[in-house]
Design a protein around this motif. Structure first.
Motif, short mmCIF file in Angstrom:
data_model
loop_
_atom_site.label_atom_id
_atom_site.label_comp_id
_atom_site.label_asym_id
_atom_site.label_seq_id
_atom_site.Cartn_x
_atom_site.Cartn_y
_atom_site.Cartn_z
N TYR A 160 0.88 -1.23 0.07
CA TYR A 160 -0.05 -0.02 -0.10
C TYR A 160 0.84 1.24 0.01
N GLU A 161 1.95 1.15 0.76
CA GLU A 161 2.83 2.44 0.76
C GLU A 161 3.43 2.57 -0.64
N ASN A 162 3.88 1.85 -1.34
CA ASN A 162 4.33 1.76 -2.79
C ASN A 162 3.12 2.28 -3.75
N ASN A 163 2.11 1.80 -3.40
CA ASN A 163 0.65 2.13 -4.40
C ASN A 163 0.50 3.99 -4.24
N LEU A 164 0.70 4.17 -2.92
CA LEU A 164 0.53 5.46 -2.64
C LEU A 164 1.48 6.36 -3.11
N LYS A 165 2.60 5.88 -3.39
CA LYS A 165 3.81 6.66 -3.84
C LYS A 165 3.63 6.78 -5.51
N ASP A 166 2.73 5.71 -5.98
CA ASP A 166 2.55 5.95 -7.25
C ASP A 166 1.19 6.59 -7.53
N ASN A 167 0.78 7.31 -6.59
CA ASN A 167 -0.80 7.91 -6.70
C ASN A 167 -1.91 7.09 -6.86
N SER A 168 -1.78 5.79 -6.37
CA SER A 168 -2.83 4.77 -6.34
C SER A 168 -3.28 4.45 -4.99
N THR A 169 -4.47 4.60 -4.66
CA THR A 169 -5.16 4.04 -3.39
C THR A 169 -5.60 2.54 -3.28
N ASP A 170 -5.25 1.97 -4.09
CA ASP A 170 -5.53 0.28 -4.17
C ASP A 170 -4.93 -0.19 -2.90
N LEU A 171 -5.73 -0.97 -2.07
CA LEU A 171 -5.30 -1.65 -0.89
C LEU A 171 -5.89 -0.62 0.12
N ASN A 172 -6.54 0.61 -0.01
CA ASN A 172 -6.68 1.47 1.09
C ASN A 172 -7.81 0.82 2.03
N ALA A 173 -8.62 0.06 1.58
CA ALA A 173 -9.76 -0.69 2.37
C ALA A 173 -9.07 -1.51 3.38
N ASP A 174 -8.35 -2.29 2.73
CA ASP A 174 -7.21 -3.28 3.72
C ASP A 174 -6.68 -2.74 4.72
N PHE A 175 -5.83 -1.49 4.39
CA PHE A 175 -4.92 -0.69 5.31
C PHE A 175 -5.84 -0.14 6.59
N GLU A 176 -7.03 0.16 5.84
CA GLU A 176 -7.97 0.79 6.95
C GLU A 176 -8.66 -0.40 7.97
N ASN A 177 -8.51 -1.25 7.53
CA ASN A 177 -9.03 -2.64 8.43
C ASN A 177 -7.76 -2.99 9.25
N ILE A 178 -6.68 -2.89 8.68
CA ILE A 178 -5.44 -3.05 9.74
C ILE A 178 -5.30 -1.95 10.86
N LEU A 179 -5.53 -0.61 10.33
CA LEU A 179 -5.61 0.24 11.45
C LEU A 179 -6.72 0.09 12.36
N LYS A 180 -7.86 -0.41 11.99
CA LYS A 180 -9.12 -0.46 13.00
C LYS A 180 -8.63 -1.81 13.87
N ILE A 181 -7.89 -2.72 13.46
CA ILE A 181 -7.61 -4.07 14.36
C ILE A 181 -6.62 -3.48 15.23
N MET A 182 -5.56 -2.67 14.86
CA MET A 182 -4.46 -2.18 15.98
C MET A 182 -5.25 -1.26 16.92
N GLN A 183 -6.11 -0.35 16.66
CA GLN A 183 -6.63 0.72 17.15
C GLN A 183 -7.34 -0.39 18.43
N GLU A 184 -8.11 -1.11 18.03
CA GLU A 184 -9.01 -1.90 18.99
C GLU A 184 -8.21 -2.68 20.05
N PHE A 185 -7.25 -3.15 19.47
CA PHE A 185 -6.30 -3.87 20.28
C PHE A 185 -5.59 -3.24 21.30
N VAL A 186 -4.99 -2.10 20.86
CA VAL A 186 -4.03 -1.13 21.70
C VAL A 186 -5.08 -0.53 22.82
N SER A 187 -6.37 -0.19 22.43
CA SER A 187 -7.33 0.68 23.33
C SER A 187 -7.69 -0.48 24.64
N HIS A 188 -7.21 -1.85 24.34
CA HIS A 188 -7.61 -2.88 25.21
C HIS A 188 -6.64 -3.27 26.17
N LEU A 189 -5.49 -2.63 25.91
CA LEU A 189 -4.14 -2.90 26.82
C LEU A 189 -4.36 -2.40 27.89
#
Length: 105
Positions: A76-105
């Motif tokens: 996704y990082e490489n896509n963004l460097k190429d002005n492509s937002t492919d994998l954005n939804a996947d990355f947003e899901n990763i962020l959500k997983i991380m936020q939920e996990f860290v909020s319960h620590l």
């Protein structure tokens, strides 16, 4: 989707609970800020700056044991460097997983 975990943090800190707590405290403090910066740059279509935020977030992804997600973020990082937002939804899901996990620590 894979689940975040403390395996790497536990391995890194060994029996040093104080060190483990410091790492968790840093995660809890930095993660929301880094996600906010990423999202602001993404909304503004500043994809190069968004890719730099993704690069920083990849470290947190690996610390939380999200191995497959790390590779998605890397692509996704490489896509963004190429002005492509492919994998954005996947990355947003990763962020959500991380936020939920860290909020319960």
């Amino acid at each position: 989707m894979e689940q975040a975990n403390l395996n790497y943090i536990n391995e890194l800190s060994g029996d040093n609970q104080e060190f483990k707590n410091k790492i968790i405290t840093i995660l809890k403090k930095e993660l929301p800020d880094e996600i906010e910066i990423y999202q602001e740059e993404f909304i503004k279509a500043n994809y190069l700056l968004a890719s730099q935020s993704v690069h920083k977030l990849k470290h947190k992804i690996s610390i939380l044991g999200l191995e497959k997600s790390y590779y998605i973020a890397e692509e996704y990082e490489n896509n963004l460097k190429d002005n492509s937002t492919d994998l954005n939804a996947d990355f947003e899901n990763i962020l959500k997983i991380m936020q939920e996990f860290v909020s319960h620590l």
